[in-house]
Design a protein around this motif. Structure first.
Motif, PDB file in Angstrom:
ATOM      1  N   LYS A  21       0.831  -1.206   0.000  1.00 41.97           N
ATOM      2  CA  LYS A  21       0.000   0.000   0.000  1.00 41.97           C
ATOM      3  C   LYS A  21       0.866   1.257   0.000  1.00 41.97           C
ATOM      4  N   GLU A  22       1.964   1.218   0.747  1.00 46.89           N
ATOM      5  CA  GLU A  22       2.871   2.371   0.785  1.00 46.89           C
ATOM      6  C   GLU A  22       3.491   2.617  -0.581  1.00 46.89           C
ATOM      7  N   VAL A  23       3.882   1.542  -1.254  1.00 46.07           N
ATOM      8  CA  VAL A  23       4.445   1.660  -2.603  1.00 46.07           C
ATOM      9  C   VAL A  23       3.416   2.262  -3.550  1.00 46.07           C
ATOM     10  N   GLU A  24       2.192   1.747  -3.457  1.00 44.60           N
ATOM     11  CA  GLU A  24       1.113   2.251  -4.318  1.00 44.60           C
ATOM     12  C   GLU A  24       0.896   3.747  -4.110  1.00 44.60           C
ATOM     13  N   MET A  25       0.799   4.170  -2.864  1.00 47.01           N
ATOM     14  CA  MET A  25       0.529   5.571  -2.554  1.00 47.01           C
ATOM     15  C   MET A  25       1.682   6.469  -2.981  1.00 47.01           C
ATOM     16  N   ALA A  26       2.910   5.978  -2.817  1.00 46.63           N
ATOM     17  CA  ALA A  26       4.081   6.768  -3.213  1.00 46.63           C
ATOM     18  C   ALA A  26       4.110   6.990  -4.712  1.00 46.63           C
ATOM     19  N   LEU A  27       3.812   5.958  -5.483  1.00 45.55           N
ATOM     20  CA  LEU A  27       3.818   6.086  -6.942  1.00 45.55           C
ATOM     21  C   LEU A  27       2.643   6.932  -7.433  1.00 45.55           C
ATOM     22  N   LEU A  28       1.493   6.770  -6.812  1.00 39.55           N
ATOM     23  CA  LEU A  28       0.344   7.606  -7.179  1.00 39.55           C
ATOM     24  C   LEU A  28       0.646   9.084  -6.912  1.00 39.55           C
ATOM     25  N   ALA A  29       1.273   9.340  -5.772  1.00 36.93           N
ATOM     26  CA  ALA A  29       1.628  10.725  -5.434  1.00 36.93           C
ATOM     27  C   ALA A  29       2.641  11.292  -6.423  1.00 36.93           C
ATOM     28  N   SER A  30       3.623  10.480  -6.797  1.00 40.22           N
ATOM     29  CA  SER A  30       4.651  10.951  -7.731  1.00 40.22           C
ATOM     30  C   SER A  30       4.060  11.255  -9.107  1.00 40.22           C
ATOM     31  N   SER A  31       3.026  10.499  -9.490  1.00 40.32           N
ATOM     32  CA  SER A  31       2.432  10.709 -10.812  1.00 40.32           C
ATOM     33  C   SER A  31       1.653  12.012 -10.898  1.00 40.32           C
ATOM     34  N   SER A  32       1.366  12.623  -9.752  1.00 40.93           N
ATOM     35  CA  SER A  32       0.641  13.891  -9.747  1.00 40.93           C
ATOM     36  C   SER A  32       1.569  15.092  -9.826  1.00 40.93           C
ATOM     37  N   ILE A  33       2.878  14.844  -9.836  1.00 40.02           N
ATOM     38  CA  ILE A  33       3.855  15.932  -9.970  1.00 40.02           C
ATOM     39  C   ILE A  33       3.939  16.272 -11.455  1.00 40.02           C
ATOM     40  N   GLY A  34       3.383  17.388 -11.837  1.00 39.79           N
ATOM     41  CA  GLY A  34       3.198  17.712 -13.243  1.00 39.79           C
ATOM     42  C   GLY A  34       4.471  18.055 -13.987  1.00 39.79           C
ATOM     43  N   ILE A  35       4.308  18.287 -15.289  1.00 39.26           N
ATOM     44  CA  ILE A  35       5.446  18.543 -16.180  1.00 39.26           C
ATOM     45  C   ILE A  35       6.087  19.895 -15.929  1.00 39.26           C
ATOM     46  N   PHE A  36       5.379  20.783 -15.268  1.00 47.76           N
ATOM     47  CA  PHE A  36       5.916  22.121 -15.051  1.00 47.76           C
ATOM     48  C   PHE A  36       6.830  22.186 -13.825  1.00 47.76           C
ATOM     49  N   ASN A  37       6.937  21.079 -13.109  1.00 50.31           N
ATOM     50  CA  ASN A  37       7.847  21.020 -11.967  1.00 50.31           C
ATOM     51  C   ASN A  37       9.200  20.508 -12.422  1.00 50.31           C
ATOM     52  N   SER A  38      10.200  21.352 -12.354  1.00 52.54           N
ATOM     53  CA  SER A  38      11.543  20.978 -12.789  1.00 52.54           C
ATOM     54  C   SER A  38      12.231  20.172 -11.695  1.00 52.54           C
ATOM     55  N   ILE A  39      12.694  18.983 -12.064  1.00 52.05           N
ATOM     56  CA  ILE A  39      13.340  18.088 -11.099  1.00 52.05           C
ATOM     57  C   ILE A  39      14.665  17.625 -11.686  1.00 52.05           C
ATOM     58  N   LYS A  40      15.729  17.732 -10.913  1.00 54.81           N
ATOM     59  CA  LYS A  40      17.032  17.310 -11.391  1.00 54.81           C
ATOM     60  C   LYS A  40      17.048  15.805 -11.663  1.00 54.81           C
ATOM     61  N   LYS A  41      17.674  15.436 -12.764  1.00 51.96           N
ATOM     62  CA  LYS A  41      17.677  14.042 -13.198  1.00 51.96           C
ATOM     63  C   LYS A  41      18.276  13.095 -12.151  1.00 51.96           C
ATOM     64  N   GLU A  42      19.298  13.569 -11.461  1.00 48.92           N
ATOM     65  CA  GLU A  42      19.968  12.695 -10.495  1.00 48.92           C
ATOM     66  C   GLU A  42      19.081  12.364  -9.293  1.00 48.92           C
TER      67      GLU A  42
END
Length: 207
Positions: A21-42
């Motif tokens: 369940k924790e894995v599921e929630m973490a991935l669901l949360a990450s998928s809501s981080i939109g394209i306009f949020n710049s995140i360093k590749k590393e």
């Protein structure tokens, strides 16, 4: 700031209901981080690759969690074209997408769905939700590729026009005028005095 923590949770490989369940929630949360949020590749590249590759081998994720992992990664692609090699050749996005869509479409009773669509308050099945998420992601990608194709066509058109202009100048004998139009900068008291090359007269064409 939250991305490394979400992916750390998503990397858990302990097989129990609570951890899943924790894995599921973490991935669901990450998928809501939109394209306009710049995140360093590393901060995400090795982790998200490991999550997807581990699923390829062990099928440890539910379909919604697996789609969420891809959603996060594809959204990063919108701002970083260098990810294309990893997405297509290392993680085989086209193959995985086709496989998921094929399975999901078989899981849906389309005749029953059509009949129930007329009923008010009908809830979508889990398979339908995941299917629509894949389709929306493929649409986000299609639009991006169309934009890139348009940009490439515009750039090709600019290059063509520049070449035609250069050829015309060369044909008319004006190409030698260009290097003669040198600007002489005489910096005095923070002022610029501009003039033409002293031997420019040799380049003028009598009409």
């Amino acid at each position: 700031m939250c991305v490394p923590y979400l992916l750390k949770v998503a990397l858990k490989k302990v097989e129990n209901e609570e951890a899943q369940k924790e894995v599921e929630m973490a991935l669901l949360a990450s998928s809501s981080i939109g394209i306009f949020n710049s995140i360093k590749k590393e901060l995400y590249l090795n982790e998200i690759k490991e999550i997807i590759q581990h699923h390829h081998e062990h099928h440890n994720l539910t379909r919604i969690a697996y789609q969420s992992a891809w959603q996060f990664f594809i959204d990063r692609f919108f701002n970083d074209k260098s990810l294309e090699e990893v997405i297509v050749n290392e993680l085989h996005f086209p193959r995985e997408t086709a496989k998921e869509l094929e399975v999901l479409t078989r899981c849906i009773d389309w005749k029953k769905k059509e009949e129930e669509n007329e009923e008010k308050g009908r809830k979508e099945t889990k398979e339908e939700v995941v299917l629509y998420r894949w389709l929306r992601m493929l649409e986000i990608i299609s639009d991006r590729l169309k934009e890139e194709e348009k940009d490439e066509k515009e750039e090709a058109e600019r290059k063509r026009m520049k070449m035609e202009m250069f050829e015309k100048l060369e044909e008319e004998g004006y190409e030698d005028v260009i290097p003669s139009l040198l600007i002489i900068h005489d910096i005095q008291n923070d002022k610029y005095e501009c003039g033409l090359s002293h031997d420019i007269a040799g380049y003028f064409v009598n009409v």
